[in-house]
Enzyme design. Structure first.
Site, PDB file in Angstrom:
ATOM      1  N   ASP A  13       0.669  -1.781   0.107  1.00  0.00           N
ATOM      2  CA  ASP A  13       0.323   0.069  -0.398  1.00  0.00           C
ATOM      3  C   ASP A  13       0.753   1.526   0.064  1.00  0.00           C
ATOM      4  O   ASP A  13       0.325   2.421   0.284  1.00  0.00           O
ATOM      5  CB  ASP A  13      -0.924   0.619   0.920  1.00  0.00           C
ATOM      6  CG  ASP A  13      -1.977  -1.617   0.918  1.00  0.00           C
ATOM      7  OD1 ASP A  13      -2.053  -2.150  -0.216  1.00  0.00           O
ATOM      8  OD2 ASP A  13      -2.153  -2.043   2.185  1.00  0.00           O
ATOM      9  N   LYS A  16       2.201   1.787  -5.473  1.00  0.00           N
ATOM     10  CA  LYS A  16       2.449   1.692  -6.583  1.00  0.00           C
ATOM     11  C   LYS A  16       1.338   1.812  -7.779  1.00  0.00           C
ATOM     12  O   LYS A  16       1.898   1.729  -8.547  1.00  0.00           O
ATOM     13  CB  LYS A  16       2.552  -0.115  -6.570  1.00  0.00           C
ATOM     14  CG  LYS A  16       3.708  -0.815  -5.000  1.00  0.00           C
ATOM     15  CD  LYS A  16       3.901  -1.878  -4.830  1.00  0.00           C
ATOM     16  CE  LYS A  16       2.367  -2.369  -4.353  1.00  0.00           C
ATOM     17  NZ  LYS A  16       1.633  -2.176  -2.510  1.00  0.00           N
ATOM     18  N   GLY A  40      -4.841  -4.048  -3.580  1.00  0.00           N
ATOM     19  CA  GLY A  40      -5.637  -3.138  -3.923  1.00  0.00           C
ATOM     20  C   GLY A  40      -4.745  -2.312  -4.637  1.00  0.00           C
ATOM     21  O   GLY A  40      -4.014  -1.695  -3.761  1.00  0.00           O
ATOM     22  N   HIS A  41      -4.690  -1.626  -5.938  1.00  0.00           N
ATOM     23  CA  HIS A  41      -3.931  -0.555  -5.681  1.00  0.00           C
ATOM     24  C   HIS A  41      -4.659   0.577  -7.140  1.00  0.00           C
ATOM     25  O   HIS A  41      -5.834   0.591  -7.512  1.00  0.00           O
ATOM     26  CB  HIS A  41      -2.872  -0.703  -7.605  1.00  0.00           C
ATOM     27  CG  HIS A  41      -2.004  -2.195  -6.873  1.00  0.00           C
ATOM     28  ND1 HIS A  41      -1.016  -2.522  -7.740  1.00  0.00           N
ATOM     29  CD2 HIS A  41      -1.840  -2.367  -5.828  1.00  0.00           C
ATOM     30  CE1 HIS A  41      -0.395  -3.247  -7.317  1.00  0.00           C
ATOM     31  NE2 HIS A  41      -1.038  -3.835  -5.860  1.00  0.00           N
ATOM     32  N   GLN A 223       1.957  -6.378  -2.687  1.00  0.00           N
ATOM     33  CA  GLN A 223       2.377  -6.318  -1.849  1.00  0.00           C
ATOM     34  C   GLN A 223       3.543  -5.613  -1.373  1.00  0.00           C
ATOM     35  O   GLN A 223       3.753  -4.515  -2.575  1.00  0.00           O
ATOM     36  CB  GLN A 223       2.406  -7.401  -1.164  1.00  0.00           C
ATOM     37  CG  GLN A 223       1.605  -8.687  -1.189  1.00  0.00           C
ATOM     38  CD  GLN A 223       0.475  -9.320  -2.065  1.00  0.00           C
ATOM     39  OE1 GLN A 223       1.618  -9.699  -3.420  1.00  0.00           O
ATOM     40  NE2 GLN A 223      -0.499  -8.546  -2.386  1.00  0.00           N
TER      41      GLN A 223
END
Ligand code: GDP
Ligand code: IMO
Ligand code: MG
Length: 429
Positions: A13, A16, A40-41, A223
């Protein structure tokens, strides 16, 4: 432009998605190489926010997006994400989304086992996302997984599911759970195959051709280094290698194709889920970082734990991954703080000193941070787009971080918005 490998240098988080999207303007192909929909991006483009879990962030700019063999793919989650993005005007076709034929499938048995094991762990739970990531990777190394290419052979899917049932039903018996229905899963897989198959390719060949055509490839990590199954804070990790060299293994390119290794790095630290976090703040400063940084998970909505920047931890990530420079994210979140702290080492109650994170979880649990304190900048950095706009105190903080971690900030980010990004130096020509 030469290739770039983007990885998270902390516990995930870091931002990225934002940076991959920004860099993708000049790239031809974006490749995910590990993890799954535990990621989750978030991308913010004008008034639109995109939340990507499995799809590479290049998809928003219409770039060729590849889900590499190192990714574990839940086909139903993937289709759901494709449908969601369509409602946001993003067109996804077999021309701009390709999935490696040797990528592993995540099946409902994986996610139900993930959740059952977490429940059984009780207070010692890892805090997984419950998406079945760990069990799917276990199936892969256990040589019983179903892979994308298997969807093309409906006549043998049933036998492959049987092999899984042999293993899982023994486990379920031990957990007092119901055995799973082989026929039902087989039929569900056959029913979903027609939507997935048009995207399946031998992606290593596509990437080899891209190399021959001098195309630019962005490898998008998920990650962060501290969640790596070998190098992270084991066992409080994810089940894949998140370090930069995995980009080669998880996409099928030579190690010489990774290019510039960019570590995405938050100006403070966060972690979601359980596990050691030496610089965690359980006070009002922690609350300020959580609230100003909107530190709630993109995938599970869980509150992220927040803490000071840990230079020992990031330096370790730099060395393990060969990070050449960082993108320093979320500086604006710290705008209101009177003073800021940086962790420069650890001590234990027994008087031991550490300038690295040792592997033992027992020692990790005892690490107490040693801090250096600097004045805060107490000016809004939000939306700044030029290095010359940054106040002296913010620059001093950045320079001290650079000194401690051993590489420079090539990019500085000052808001979630795509263009609120300072290019400090050209990272690749
Ligand atoms: P990822 O998993 O590494 O892609 O990061 P996430 O998207 O899960 O979390 C990063 C969050 O920070 C997202 O909500 C981004 O929109 C946001 N973000 C990214 N860069 C910045 C920044 O420089 N400032 C602020 N305030 N938010 C940012
Ligand atoms: P992105 O790509 C932050 C964490 C989970 C849990 C541990 C294991 O958005 O940075 P898993 O479901 O992978 O078995 O959970 O890893 N985790 C993440 N934390 N960002 C992520 O992805 C994460 N993906 C997994 O919270 O602690
Ligand atoms: Mg995330």
């Amino acid at each position: 432009m030469a290739n770039i490998t983007v990885i998270g240098s902390q516990w995930g988080d870091e931002g990225k998605g934002k940076i991959v999207d920004w860099l993708a303007a000049k790239a031809d192909i974006v490749v995910r190489f590990q993890g799954g929909h535990n990621a989750g991006h978030t991308l913010v483009v004008g008034n639109t926010t995109y939340k990507l879990h499995l799809l590479p962030s290049g998809i928003v700019r219409g770039k060729l997006s590849i889900i590499g063999n190192g990714v574990v793919v839940d086909p139903w989650a993937l289709l759901h994400e494709i449908d969601e993005l369509k409602t946001q005007g993003i067109e996804i076709t077999p021309k701009n989304l390709m999935i490696a034929e040797n990528a592993t499938l995540i099946l409902p048995v994986n996610s139900s086992l993930d959740k059952a094991l977490e429940e059984a762990r009780g207070a010692a739970k890892i805090g997984t996302t419950g998406r079945g990531i760990g069990p799917a990777y276990e199936d892969l190394v256990g040589r019983r997984a179903l892979r994308m290419c298997d969807l093309a052979h409906p006549e043998t899917i049933g036998a492959k599911v049987e092999k899984l049932a042999f293993y899982y039903n023994a486990l379920y018996k031990g957990l007092n759970a119901q055995p799973f229905d082989v026929d039902e899963l087989t039929e569900r897989l056959k029913a979903v195959a027609h939507r997935i198959l048009p995207h399946i390719q031998p992606c290593w060949r596509i990437l080899d051709q891209a190399k021959n055509d001098n195309k630019t490839i962005l490898f998008e990590g998920a990650q962060g280094v501290m969640l790596d199954v070998d190098h992270g804070t084991y066992p409080y990790v994810t089940s894949s290698n998140t370090v930069a060299p995995q980009a080669a293994i998880g996409s099928g390119v030579g190690a010489d194709q990774l290019g510039y290794i960019l570590g995405i790095t938050k100006a403070y630290s966060t972690r979601v889920g359980s596990g050691p976090f030496p610089t965690e703040l359980k006070d009002s400063v922690g609350d300020i970082l959580t609230e100003r940084g909107h530190e709630f998970g993109t995938t599970t909505g869980r509150r992220r734990r927040c803490g000071w920047f840990d230079a020992v931890q990031v330096r370790q990530a730099v060395k393990i991954c060969g990070i050449k420079g960082i993108a320093l994210m979320k500086m604006d979140v710290m705008d209101t703080l009177k003073e800021v702290k940086i962790c420069t080492g650890y001590t234990t109650p027994g008087g031991q000193k550490y300038d690295y994170i040792p592997s033992s979880e027992d020692v990790q649990a005892q690490l107490k941070p040693v801090y250096e304190t600097m004045p805060g900048w107490q000016t809004s950095l939000r939306g700044m787009r030029k290095l010359s706009e940054l106040p002296e105190a913010a620059l001093k903080y950045i320079h001290r971080l650079e000194e401690l971690i051993g590489v420079q900030a090539a990019i500085i980010s000052t808001s979630p918005e795509r263009d609120d990004t300072i290019r400090v130096k050209e990272i690749v020509k």
